[in-house]
Write an enzyme that holds these catalytic residues in place. Structure first.
Site, PDB file in Angstrom:
ATOM      1  CE  LYS A 295       6.044  -4.160  12.777  1.00 50.01           C
ATOM      2  NZ  LYS A 295       5.517  -4.137  11.431  1.00 50.01           N
ATOM      3  CD  GLU A 382       2.192  -9.198  -2.613  1.00 51.28           C
ATOM      4  OE1 GLU A 382       1.118  -9.707  -2.226  1.00 51.28           O
ATOM      5  OE2 GLU A 382       3.061  -8.756  -1.824  1.00 51.28           O
ATOM      6  NE  ARG A 410       0.260 -15.065  -2.080  1.00 46.21           N
ATOM      7  CZ  ARG A 410       0.274 -14.602  -0.833  1.00 46.21           C
ATOM      8  NH1 ARG A 410      -0.340 -13.490  -0.534  1.00 46.21           N
ATOM      9  NH2 ARG A 410       0.897 -15.260   0.124  1.00 46.21           N
TER      10      ARG A 410
END
Ligand code: TPP
Length: 658
Positions: A295, A382, A410
């Site tokens: 990243k 979630e 969600r």
């Protein structure tokens, strides 16, 4: 810099590498002014180029998980010239968007959807007998998400042609967590993938001479050898014991789920990527290619601070420095939440904090730092976060789930079935309730009042400022029911926060300003949460124009303060509700329902978001202006209401044309 997939296909290897360099420069320079998801995109430059080199979009399907890492894909699919408009008003969206380009075959913004969507496409292709390739690019953190596993469970017996690319950079937004991230580490350090790599090398050798790809393949073999030696460089403590089923680090998970596993390979090695993808294209079995990327690759600051550079505002394109906050800027709601939670946790042993992979965004990092034993990061999960909280609540704890309003969607069934039905005292701190302007419709939190209001046992609140938010959190810790607090993104109001928060009466609104009974026309303004300040400003303007205004801070959307609403509803000639939420089923709807029950016939003007998905923009104010969530519009609507023709029946509006 080339900007179409056709161009990419014509480039030689050195030209492809030059292209990667140019794209990195454009990412770093192009995002510096307005910010964006720099780190993830710097990590997929070579991968995106290789994908467009090997596959033919829009015929072939590239499905990106979350899709915050599609900037390079956008540049390479005809959107280079508009790249610097990304996440700005009327500019490119920051995620894949079907309406933006035929090359974006699937929109996203929430994590964990790509494997299912791509499998649906592959099954659709098989059913209709066409032959496009379906490639799913998912991050290591996507594997902390349940839906991803639901899809993996189905791939092997649903299709024979499916290409998954696991983009492993070891980071979610924060460092990735949990057993899966350890498992991926084991794969990286395992010697057992040699067999698979050998298959792949066989493919490379069989490529016809003179084929352009052969040159790449030759390089690729070196790459493979490089990749094979990865395991040798690991620290001994990484070489942990066997998983009990196939020996140390066997890539058994994907294989046992009916997919071929290939990797891990260096995700920045362009020729290796190109050859591997060419190989994948020939496979008549589902395959997962595990690539290792960094990243922030190519930008020192981003490599050093991967979490910060996952997504950020403006920065210096040379140093990566970000501007210091303007003096006297009020704290962000998320930080007030995190700091308040630490204070409350110190006094109350039952309290615990839970985040689904968002320690910084939700402010829970404060708890992580101060009281790590009271803090849980469960990954991008979630549903699990909510049910996990339910379990803790049954054991006498009072968990605080810090979550964005949009991501709580969600877990709706978990709210219904696990939390509300069992009436468990879990506290939900819902951040980003309102707009997340740069992100757009995937991230705006505009639906939670509606989706919570219909669930029994819910206590739902919205603070008008940060001090009231602390009071609401404190109040929530005294409830024996599910409690929800919604607050917006960004800076709070700038009011001082009391040392000792106050216990609020449940279902009681605050009268900010009463009527002055000066004989003028009476307007009652009900401004919910962060729009209370807008109600106050509108009241000032209306007062200056000869109206007698009352301002109410409803505090609770459930239970609604029936007495206060009814009293001001009857006393006023016009009522106006303001909410940072869709009108459909929101706070204003609740007021209308109450008035209907109580036979209050005063006209109600509702200010809020219309029944449509709201686009992204540079600032929230621009969108508010565009959709009429402004003081001016509130004032104009009130005045227009008084100018309407006389009513035949009270409460029933008569069209001027009758
Ligand atoms: C359902 C959901 N929860 C949380 C988020 C916030 N989020 C956006 S990107 C991200 C991390 C993604 O990590 P990974 O998939 O590994 O991709 P990377 O950014 O590392 O390339 C998270 C948690 C989200 N987008 N969707």
């Amino acid at each position: 810099m080339v900007d179409t997939p056709e161009h990419v296909k014509k480039l030689t290897l050195p030209q492809l590498q030059e292209l990667a360099k140019e794209i990195r420069e454009e990412l770093i320079a192009g995002l510096a002014k307005n910010g964006g998801h720099l780190g993830p995109n710097l990590g997929v430059v070579e991968l995106s180029i290789a994908l467009h080199r090997v596959f033919d979009t829009p015929k072939d399907k590239l499905v990106w998980d979350v899709s915050h890492q599609v900037y390079v894909h956008k540049i390479l699919t005809g959107r280079k010239d508009r790249f610097r408009t990304i996440r700005q008003t009327d500019g490119l969206n920051g995620f894949a968007l079907r309406t933006e380009s035929e090359h974006d075959c699937y929109g996203a913004g929430h994590a964990g959807t790509a494997l299912s969507a791509a499998l649906g496409m592959a099954a659709g292709r098989d059913k209709r007998g066409s032959n496009e390739n379906v490639v799913c690019i998912f991050g290591d953190a996507a594997l902390t998400n349940g839906i991803s596993f639901e899809a993996l469970n189905n791939i092997g017996h649903t299709t024979k042609r499916f290409i998954g690319i696991l983009n492993d950079n070891e980071w979610s937004i924060a460092k990735n967590v949990g057993a899966i991230s350890h498992y991926l580490n084991k794969l990286i350090t395992s010697p057992n993938y040699n067999k698979i790599a050998r298959d792949f090398q066989g493919f490379l050798r069989r490529l016809p001479k003179g084929n352009v790809a052969l040159k790449l393949a030759h390089k690729a073999e070196e790459g493979v050898k490089g990749a094979l030696s990865v395991g040798m460089h690991q620290k001994p403590e990484m070489l942990v014991a066997a998983d009990g089923r196939g020996g140390f680090g066997n890539p058994i998970l994907f294989e046992e789920m009916g997919m071929r596993y290939l990797g891990p390979i260096d995700g920045h090695n362009l020729p290796l990527l190109v050859s591997t993808l060419e190989f994948a294209k020939t496979c008549d079995y589902p395959i997962v290619i595990h690539i290792l990327t960094q990243k922030g690759k190519g930008f020192e600051a981003a490599l050093k601070f991967p979490e910060k550079f996952h997504g950020l505002g403006p920065y210096d394109a040379k140093t990566g420095e970000t501007p210091a906050p303007k003096p006297n800027t009020p704290p962000n709601y998320q930080d007030v939440m995190g700091q308040t939670l630490v204070k409350l946790c110190r006094r109350d042993n039952r309290l615990l904090g839970i985040t689904a992979a968002m320690p910084s965004g939700t402010g829970l990092k404060h708890l992580e730092k101060e009281m790590p034993d009271r803090y849980f990061d469960v990954g991008i999960a979630e549903e699990h976060a909510v049910i996990f909280a339910a379990g803790l609540a049954t054991m006498g704890f009072q968990p605080v789930v810090a979550i964005y309003s949009t991501f709580l969607q969600r877990a709706y069934d978990c709210l219904h079935h696990d939390i509300c039905l069992q009436d468990l005292p879990v506290i939900f701190c819902m951040d980003r309730a309102g707009l997340s302007a740069n992100d757009g419709p995937t991230h705006h939190g505009l639906f939670d009042i509606s989706y919570l209001r219909c669930l029994p046992n819910v206590i739902a609140m919205a603070p008008a400022n940060e001090d009231e938010m602390a009071d609401m959190m404190f109040t929530a810790t005294h409830q024996n029911h599910p409690t929800f607090i919604r607050y917006p993104r960004g800076a709070a109001e700038g009011v001082p926060i009391k040392e000792q928060p106050r216990l609020l009466e449940i279902g009681k609104a605050e009268v900010v300003q009463n009527f002055s009974n000066n004989g003028k026309k009476k307007v009652a303004l009900f401004g919910l949460g962060n729009l209370n300040s807008m109600a106050r400003k509108a009241a000032e303007q209306l007062a200056a124009e000869g109206f007698d205004c009352a301002v109410i801070n409803p505090r609770f959307t459930k239970p609604l303060d029936a007495g206060t609403h009814e009293f001001f509803g009857r006393a006023a000639e016009v009522v106006i509700t303001l909410e940072d939420h869709v009108l459909m089923g929101g706070y204003g709807s609740a007021v209308l329902e109450l008035f209907n029950e109580k036979n209050v016939t005063t006209p109600v003007i509702r200010i809020g978001w219309p029944d449509q998905f709201i686009e992204h923009a540079t600032t929230q104010d621009e969108l508010r202006r565009r959709y009429g969530l402004t003081v001016e519009n509130a004032v104009a609507k009130v005045k227009a209401q008084f100018e309407q023709p006389a009513r035949m029946f009270p409460g029933i509006e008569v069209s001027a044309t009758i």
